[in-house]
Write a protein that holds these residues in place. Structure first.
Motif, PDB file in Angstrom:
ATOM      1  N   LYS A  37     -12.073  28.859  -4.910  1.00 17.26           N
ATOM      2  CA  LYS A  37     -10.980  29.805  -5.183  1.00 17.26           C
ATOM      3  C   LYS A  37      -9.676  29.045  -5.433  1.00 17.26           C
ATOM      4  O   LYS A  37      -8.919  29.375  -6.355  1.00 17.26           O
ATOM      5  CB  LYS A  37     -10.816  30.748  -4.000  1.00 17.26           C
ATOM      6  CG  LYS A  37      -9.822  31.858  -4.215  1.00 17.26           C
ATOM      7  CD  LYS A  37     -10.306  32.844  -5.222  1.00 17.26           C
ATOM      8  CE  LYS A  37     -10.986  33.999  -4.533  1.00 17.26           C
ATOM      9  NZ  LYS A  37     -11.300  35.086  -5.459  1.00 17.26           N
ATOM     10  N   ARG A  38      -9.430  28.012  -4.637  1.00 16.49           N
ATOM     11  CA  ARG A  38      -8.240  27.186  -4.815  1.00 16.49           C
ATOM     12  C   ARG A  38      -8.259  26.501  -6.179  1.00 16.49           C
ATOM     13  O   ARG A  38      -7.251  26.483  -6.895  1.00 16.49           O
ATOM     14  CB  ARG A  38      -8.193  26.134  -3.702  1.00 16.49           C
ATOM     15  CG  ARG A  38      -7.025  25.170  -3.813  1.00 16.49           C
ATOM     16  CD  ARG A  38      -7.249  23.917  -2.998  1.00 16.49           C
ATOM     17  NE  ARG A  38      -8.374  23.164  -3.571  1.00 16.49           N
ATOM     18  CZ  ARG A  38      -9.034  22.211  -2.912  1.00 16.49           C
ATOM     19  NH1 ARG A  38      -8.722  21.922  -1.667  1.00 16.49           N
ATOM     20  NH2 ARG A  38     -10.020  21.565  -3.495  1.00 16.49           N
ATOM     21  N   ARG A  72      -7.495  28.917  -9.055  1.00 19.06           N
ATOM     22  CA  ARG A  72      -6.064  29.203  -9.185  1.00 19.06           C
ATOM     23  C   ARG A  72      -5.339  28.047  -9.856  1.00 19.06           C
ATOM     24  O   ARG A  72      -4.492  28.243 -10.735  1.00 19.06           O
ATOM     25  CB  ARG A  72      -5.457  29.457  -7.804  1.00 19.06           C
ATOM     26  CG  ARG A  72      -5.843  30.776  -7.212  1.00 19.06           C
ATOM     27  CD  ARG A  72      -4.904  31.156  -6.074  1.00 19.06           C
ATOM     28  NE  ARG A  72      -5.389  32.339  -5.410  1.00 19.06           N
ATOM     29  CZ  ARG A  72      -5.921  32.354  -4.184  1.00 19.06           C
ATOM     30  NH1 ARG A  72      -6.033  31.245  -3.497  1.00 19.06           N
ATOM     31  NH2 ARG A  72      -6.349  33.477  -3.644  1.00 19.06           N
ATOM     32  N   HIS A 110      -6.188  27.931 -13.581  1.00 19.33           N
ATOM     33  CA  HIS A 110      -5.490  28.993 -14.316  1.00 19.33           C
ATOM     34  C   HIS A 110      -4.038  28.614 -14.560  1.00 19.33           C
ATOM     35  O   HIS A 110      -3.505  28.794 -15.662  1.00 19.33           O
ATOM     36  CB  HIS A 110      -5.575  30.310 -13.543  1.00 19.33           C
ATOM     37  CG  HIS A 110      -4.943  31.454 -14.254  1.00 19.33           C
ATOM     38  ND1 HIS A 110      -3.728  31.960 -13.899  1.00 19.33           N
ATOM     39  CD2 HIS A 110      -5.349  32.176 -15.327  1.00 19.33           C
ATOM     40  CE1 HIS A 110      -3.405  32.956 -14.714  1.00 19.33           C
ATOM     41  NE2 HIS A 110      -4.371  33.102 -15.584  1.00 19.33           N
ATOM     42  N   TRP A 111      -3.389  28.053 -13.536  1.00 23.82           N
ATOM     43  CA  TRP A 111      -1.994  27.644 -13.660  1.00 23.82           C
ATOM     44  C   TRP A 111      -1.860  26.549 -14.706  1.00 23.82           C
ATOM     45  O   TRP A 111      -0.961  26.576 -15.549  1.00 23.82           O
ATOM     46  CB  TRP A 111      -1.502  27.160 -12.292  1.00 23.82           C
ATOM     47  CG  TRP A 111      -0.064  26.796 -12.263  1.00 23.82           C
ATOM     48  CD1 TRP A 111       1.004  27.641 -12.122  1.00 23.82           C
ATOM     49  CD2 TRP A 111       0.490  25.485 -12.394  1.00 23.82           C
ATOM     50  NE1 TRP A 111       2.178  26.930 -12.152  1.00 23.82           N
ATOM     51  CE2 TRP A 111       1.893  25.608 -12.313  1.00 23.82           C
ATOM     52  CE3 TRP A 111      -0.070  24.223 -12.561  1.00 23.82           C
ATOM     53  CZ2 TRP A 111       2.731  24.517 -12.399  1.00 23.82           C
ATOM     54  CZ3 TRP A 111       0.784  23.137 -12.646  1.00 23.82           C
ATOM     55  CH2 TRP A 111       2.160  23.290 -12.565  1.00 23.82           C
TER      56      TRP A 111
END
Length: 58
Positions: free
Chosen positions: A12-13, A16, A19-20
């Motif tokens: 999950k980290r 993110r 995506h950034w």
């Protein structure tokens, strides 16, 4: 009383972070493309005074 939050999983980290970074890469590509089009004179989306306009105003 304060309760500790659950730990975020590595996947999950990483999602993110990816995506950034993807958003940042898209913006960088867009800026580079605009810069190239301005230098070649093919820009339609960026308005700036050209050297010809500066000379006619004087």
């Amino acid at each position: 009383m304060a309760v500790p939050k659950k730990k975020t999983s590595k996947s999950k980290r990483d999602q993110r972070k990816a995506h950034w970074k993807r958003k940042a890469k898209f913006q960088a590509d867009k800026a580079l493309s605009l810069g190239k089009s301005v230098l070649t004179g093919n820009s339609n989306s960026f308005v700036y005074p050209s050297k010809d306009d500066d000379e006619t105003e004087e």
